[in-house]
Design an enzyme around this catalytic site. Structure first.
Site, PDB file in Angstrom:
ATOM      1  N   TRP A 292      68.804  62.137  20.121  1.00  0.00           N
ATOM      2  CA  TRP A 292      67.785  62.900  20.828  1.00  0.00           C
ATOM      3  C   TRP A 292      67.828  64.378  20.450  1.00  0.00           C
ATOM      4  O   TRP A 292      66.795  65.063  20.459  1.00  0.00           O
ATOM      5  CB  TRP A 292      67.926  62.736  22.339  1.00  0.00           C
ATOM      6  CG  TRP A 292      69.204  63.252  22.933  1.00  0.00           C
ATOM      7  CD1 TRP A 292      70.349  62.546  23.174  1.00  0.00           C
ATOM      8  CD2 TRP A 292      69.477  64.596  23.374  1.00  0.00           C
ATOM      9  NE1 TRP A 292      71.302  63.362  23.722  1.00  0.00           N
ATOM     10  CE2 TRP A 292      70.798  64.620  23.861  1.00  0.00           C
ATOM     11  CE3 TRP A 292      68.726  65.773  23.401  1.00  0.00           C
ATOM     12  CZ2 TRP A 292      71.396  65.773  24.372  1.00  0.00           C
ATOM     13  CZ3 TRP A 292      69.311  66.930  23.900  1.00  0.00           C
ATOM     14  CH2 TRP A 292      70.633  66.917  24.384  1.00  0.00           C
TER      15      TRP A 292
ATOM     16  N   ASN B  45      51.657  65.044  27.346  1.00  0.00           N
ATOM     17  CA  ASN B  45      52.964  64.779  27.935  1.00  0.00           C
ATOM     18  C   ASN B  45      53.369  63.310  27.857  1.00  0.00           C
ATOM     19  O   ASN B  45      54.522  62.991  27.530  1.00  0.00           O
ATOM     20  CB  ASN B  45      52.989  65.235  29.395  1.00  0.00           C
ATOM     21  CG  ASN B  45      54.368  65.087  30.008  1.00  0.00           C
ATOM     22  OD1 ASN B  45      55.321  65.699  29.552  1.00  0.00           O
ATOM     23  ND2 ASN B  45      54.488  64.248  31.032  1.00  0.00           N
TER      24      ASN B  45
END
Length: 493
Positions: A369, A351
């Protein structure tokens, strides 16, 4: 005459703590479990290749569990409503039960199906199997959705004690309806069943060879991983979860996404295990918050939540050399490359490293993004639209609770802090394995003699850095300031 209910499996591929299953068993004599393969209905976010690999093995595991209890899983392919209507006609079922999905296209489809079937006199019920709270249950004092995680989670934690205890899987399931074989076959001439392999979920090229070494899809695999985590690693979670070289996270995200395990199972395990598991439960909170955001702001899967970023000067067109180097783990920035190679090899990425590679793409390379979110969507076994959207928007600075745009992760400093001995980088970038720790995260700073002794030739055995981190950081900050100034003038005007 025995009454029959259809249990429509989607992303709730388990028998324990399954509210739709419990509700169907409470009211009907016979049960018809079905999975309908309709990937086009998820467009534009149809499952990616890594997700399909997981789904294939999870469906197989679910069928095994059903057969052990006297039932089996029917596999159909086509329009969901048409398949359900044909199945109702074939089986004389009078009810359909399912557990909810919360993506915008899923909500629209399910609402349409519920309306159509109820108009035909069919009982339709949907339940919550995948969340601790429904997205509409946690609101501000003015009955508005939250946009800040800390406030959302304070409100939610006050209600955690009310979460019901998970229910066990039934030991025996009722028989299939009359006229439907307990073995594989065709339901009728107009409604043929599909063998699992015919769904085409597995890749034609064996890029998934290493996946089976890392993962065991299915409810049994989920429960085994949960037990292993709380037996071995949960007590150190708050300390080691940021260290990618350590097996310090639960790796339950894909199991949760496919509904092979309930979040209530995780909450119960945390509450029943000695130690402070607040940090772990808080991660469940982030998952809840992501779904909360997508439900209330469905446009955010494609568009920035903060409209100021509508006009951000992303690279256009995107230089293929930059994007491909990032995708292939050939940027010349070791921590970035290690993360992207881990993703390609295993279908998963730590993560913290996800945040770092996302920051590099959006801020150092200035690539939108949405492009990174699409790549993750196709390559992650735990690809989840709500979590993926929230993570990318947060890192890009355009979402709720966003990291300010000027917060740019430095992959060298992050590597030195969270992979100080280099175990993670050395594993995924073995060509750098002999470099001393001092230079491992920035090999371009190593003296020529050190590089030679370590068998590293920049530009040959390992790439030169794709960009200058300091220069691209300054450029990103300049664009951000320009955007802020433009927004401020617009608001004044």
């Amino acid at each position: 005459m025995a009454s029959t209910a259809i249990l429509w499996f989607r992303r709730d591929l388990r028998l324990s703590d399954n509210p739709a299953l419990i509700a169907a068993l409470d009211s009907y004599d016979r049960l018809l479990p079905v999975y309908i393969h309709a990937p086009g209905e998820d467009a534009p976010w149809s499952p990616g290749a890594a997700s399909n690999w997981w789904l294939h093995h999870s469906l197989r595991a679910l069928d095994v569990s059903l057969r052990e209890r006297g039932s089996r899983l029917l596999l159909l392919s086509g329009d969901s409503l048409a398949c359900l209507q044909a199945l109702i006609a074939t089986s004389t079922a009078s009810a359909v039960f399912w557990n909810r999905c919360y993506e915008p296209v899923s909500i629209a489809r399910d609402s349409r199906i519920k309306q159509q079937l109820r108009a035909q006199g069919i009982r339709c019920e949907s339940h919550n199997s995948g969340l601790l709270f429904e997205p509409w249950q946690i609101k501000t004092t003015t009955d508005q959705p939250f946009r800040v995680f800390s406030a959302f989670w304070r409100r939610a934690t006050a209600r955690l004690a009310d979460i019901p205890t998970p229910t066990p899987a039934p030991g025996i399931l009722p028989p299939l309806p009359d006229g439907i074989s307990s073995t594989d076959g065709r339901l009728s001439q107009s409604l043929p069943e599909q063998p699992l392999d015919a769904l085409g979920l597995l890749p034609r090229i064996g890029w998934d060879a290493a996946f089976s070494d890392s993962w065991q899809p299915g409810a049994a695999g989920a429960q085994a991983r949960l037990r292993r985590f709380f037996d071995q690693g949960a007590h150190d979670y708050a300390v080691v979860r940021d260290q990618p070289s350590v097996a310090g996270t639960s790796k339950l995200s894909a199991h949760l996404h496919f509904g092979e395990i309930s979040p209530r199972d995780l909450l119960q395990a945390a509450n029943a295990t000695a130690g402070d598991h607040e940090a772990f439960v808080r991660e469940l909170g982030w998952r809840e918050f992501s779904t909360h955001l997508l439900f209330h702001f469905p446009q955010t899967a494609e568009l920035p939540l903060n409209p100021m970023f509508d006009d951000f000067p992303w690279r256009d067109p995107i230089p293929p050399v930059l994007l491909q180097a990032w995708q292939r783990g050939q940027t010349g920035i070791p921590l970035i490359d290690a993360g992207m190679r881990e993703l390609w090899h295993s279908g998963w990425m730590h993560n913290r490293v996800r945040m770092i590679v996302a920051s590099f793409l959006t801020k150092n390379l200035r690539i939108p993004w949405q492009t990174g979110a699409r790549w993750f969507w196709d390559t992650l076994v735990d690809a989840d639209l709500a979590n993926n959207t929230q993570g990318w928007q947060w890192t890009a600075g355009s979402g709720a609770d966003a990291a300010p745009y000027f917060r740019i992760f430095n992959p060298v400093r992050q590597g030195e802090r969270f992979d100080p001995e280099g175990g993670y980088v050395r594993h995924w970038c073995p060509e750098l394995a002999r470099l001393p720790n001092r230079y491992l995260h920035a090999p371009w700073t190593a003296p020529v003699g050190i590089l030679q002794q370590s068998g590293v030739t920049l530009g040959l055995s390992y790439p030169h850095p794709l960009v200058d981190l300091a220069d691209t950081r300054r450029e990103a900050l300049a664009f951000w300031q320009q955007l802020r100034d433009t927004d401020s003038r617009a608001n004044v005007g």
